[in-house]
Structure formats: C-alpha cells, structure tokens
Design a protein around this motif. Structure first.
Motif: not given
Length: 374
Positions: A348-372
């Motif tokens: 649970s923790f291992g897969l969650s770490h991978l999900l956060f690091k390689y998907f959740e966090n990069p996707m969350t950062k997209l909301r800071d793009l100037k276009i939005f």
C-alpha cells in the motif's frame, strides 16, 4: 518527495491519523473478514471515523481557500473556475487512473465489467442511491467532488444576484442553504424508508451523496469561524478539545450503553448521528492547528499525510481485495497472517509512493500553468 513549505503540521496530523485509521480498519477486514467480535468492530468503527475526518478536513481547507479568495475580491466566474481547475487537477487524475486500473483488474480476475460502470466516470454511482459493490472507496470521492462544485457555484450565484450584501454573509447563507437542505433530505429518507441493519444504513444513508455532503460543509463553517474569530479560536482551543471529546464520547456512549443500532434507533442514525460526529471532530481542529513537534516526527507525519490520497485509493480495492482473491487469509496461521499484513502495508505504501511521485504530483503541478490563470 514534494512537500509544500506552507503545509500546516497540525492538519497533517489529522490527515495522517485519518488514513492510518482507515488502514487499520481495512487490516481487520483482510485478516478477519467474518469476525464480529467487539474489539474487531471497534477498530473497524475508527476506520469509518477516519473517513469523516477526511470530510471535515477537506471542508475546512477548501472553505479557507474560498474565504481567502473572497477577501482578495476574486469573485468573478473565472476566479471560481480557476478554483475548480485547481481542485480537479488535485483529485481527478488519481481518481480516473485508479478507476481504470480497477476496471482492468476486475475484468482480469472475474472476466466481466460491472453494470453501470459509466456512472463512476461522472460520480453518479452513489448520488441518490446505494453504491455498487465495486471500487468502494469512490463513494467518499463522489461526495467530495459534488461538495466542491455545489458550494462555490451557489456562492457565485448569490454574489452575482446580491451585490450589495456582504460576501461573508452570503458565504454563511450558502452554508445554511446546503446544510438545511441535506438535513431535510435525511428527514425525508427517515420518514419513507425502513432500515434493517447497520450495513443497510451505511449503504443507503452514510455513503450517499445527497445525504452526506453537509459533513464537508460543517468544515466550511469551521473555516469561517477560524478566520472571523481567530483569537477566540486559538484562545479557547483546549476548551474546544474538551468539548469535542465530551461530544464524541457522549454520542458513542449512548450507542454502547443503549445498544443503539440503525434498525432500532433510526431517527438518531438517519438525522442526528452524522452531523454530531462531524461537529465533534471539528472541535479538535483549534488544538491541532497549532501543534508543533520535532523534525523527525514531523517529517514522518508529513510524508504519510502527503501520501494519504494515494493510500486511500490504492489500499483496499487494488491491494487488499487482490490479496484476498489469491489467498484465503482467514484460515492461515497467525505467523502467516502477520506476514500477509506486513505485505499489505508495504504494498500500500510502496505503490502509493510511486503513484504520488510519478503521477499525482506531476499532474497537480499542471494546475499552476499560466494558461489556467488567465
């Protein structure tokens, strides 16, 4: 790991506590799925409290964001749209990814797709009726998504139509409209339905959008009180902690002493229990919001808090149910059960770490793009 320097440690404690309660509850379902002994039931109960902690915490944080937006004069539709975009980039990518994984995993294991799967893509799987027995974590996400949409939308309309009224008054008006409406809907349910068991109540009331989104708006109310009366919020934090403890213990002592269950205390469960639980939990927020501790403990709590959303999505449907599909856990010796339990937490923790690091966090950062922001 991405950690925002503006995080409030006390609220991270609440978030970490909430997910750990859920994981502990699910651990009993993994090891003792058919055990109804008292101590097992108590652990599972605190897992349900963990979800309610997530609800009121979400409302507290999102309500605070809206209040800050109001104070800055950002009340045009584009401002509310940007608010929604930021929430959607935080919540939707993970949800849809895990939903698709659940669909594929279910098809691989059972060679079929559940009926009405399309409802899950628009959060209608438990909007006004009991949730299906699939991706069960999604019931709470539906409630949160509709809460994020409904309140800000009503607030925007109120501001647009009543321009001469204080925006903070309109904020409170929005809260009262939603809380009163949801309460009336639960009263209507109570008058027209018969509950036969705790499981029946959980499926038809506790996990249904139109009967539960007020839990999040109690968090909105707490955010307003914390901002409008900050000095009192901090000065009386110990008193609030005691009040919260008394209320929490009081409602559950009533349940224990009088053996109150949804089938024999329907009015209490259908109408009063869930709001009282939310309010009792919110009384702890003034105390925790100023909590400080050493660096080591702080880093551990913060990391668990950061992973909490991924953990919530992954731990049950993907990890726990897959383990149970391949292994008959309940009949295994205690040492084997312990190994399986450790594997469940590790995965649970291992897969969650991978999900956060390689998907959740990069996707969350997209909301800071100037276009939005335009």
């Amino acid at each position: 790991m991405y950690i925002n320097k503006h995080r409030i440690f006390g609220l991270d404690i609440i978030r970490a506590l909430a997910i750990l309660l859920v994981l502990c509850s699910h651990s009993t379902l993994l090891l003792f799925p058919n055990n109804t002994e008292f101590y097992i039931t108590v652990v599972q109960f605190f897992g349900t409290v963990g979800v309610d902690l997530f609800f009121v915490l979400s409302g507290y944080l999102i309500g605070g964001i809206l209040l800050k937006q109001i104070n800055q004069g950002k009340t045009k539709f584009k401002d509310f749209l940007y608010f929604w975009i930021r929430r959607w980039f935080r919540t939707l990518p993970n949800y849809f990814l895990i939903l698709v994984i659940n669909i594929l995993l279910f098809y691989f294991l059972h060679e079929r797709v559940i009926e009405s799967i399309a409802y899950f893509f628009v959060f209608l799987q438990n909007f006004s009726g009991p949730y299906p027995d699939f991706f069960t974590e999604s019931w709470s996400l539906s409630i949160e998504e509709y809460a994020y949409i409904l309140g800000p939308l009503i607030l925007f309309l109120l501001i647009a139509f009543f321009k001469n009224i204080s925006k903070k008054v309109l904020y409170i008006t929005m809260l009262l409209v939603i809380i009163i409406t949801i309460t009336l809907l639960r009263i209507n349910f109570h008058l027209n339905h018969d509950i036969v068991s705790h499981h029946d109540w959980s499926r038809h009331v506790r996990k249904v959008v139109i009967y539960r989104i007020d839990s999040i708006y109690y968090g909105f109310l707490a955010a307003f009180l914390a901002h409008a009366y900050y000095a009192s919020w901090q000065y009386y934090k110990k008193m609030f902690f005691v009040l919260g403890s008394v209320l929490f213990l009081g409602i559950h002592s009533y349940i224990f002493l009088f053996k109150a269950q949804p089938e024999n205390s329907q009015l209490f469960y259908n109408v009063f229990y869930l709001p009282l639980l939310s309010i009792s939990l919110l009384f702890f927020f003034p105390f925790f919001s100023t909590w400080k501790t050493g660096k080591l403990f702080k880093n551990l709590i913060t990391r668990i808090s950061v992973l909490s959303y991924a953990l919530y999505l992954i731990n049950y449907s993907i990890v726990l149910l897959t383990i149970q599909y391949f292994i008959e856990v309940e009949s295994k010796p205690i040492m084997v059960k312990l190994f399986i339990l450790l594997a469940y937490w590790f995965l649970s923790f291992g897969l969650s770490h991978l999900l956060f690091k390689y998907f959740e966090n990069p996707m969350t950062k997209l909301r800071d793009l100037k276009i939005f922001k335009q």
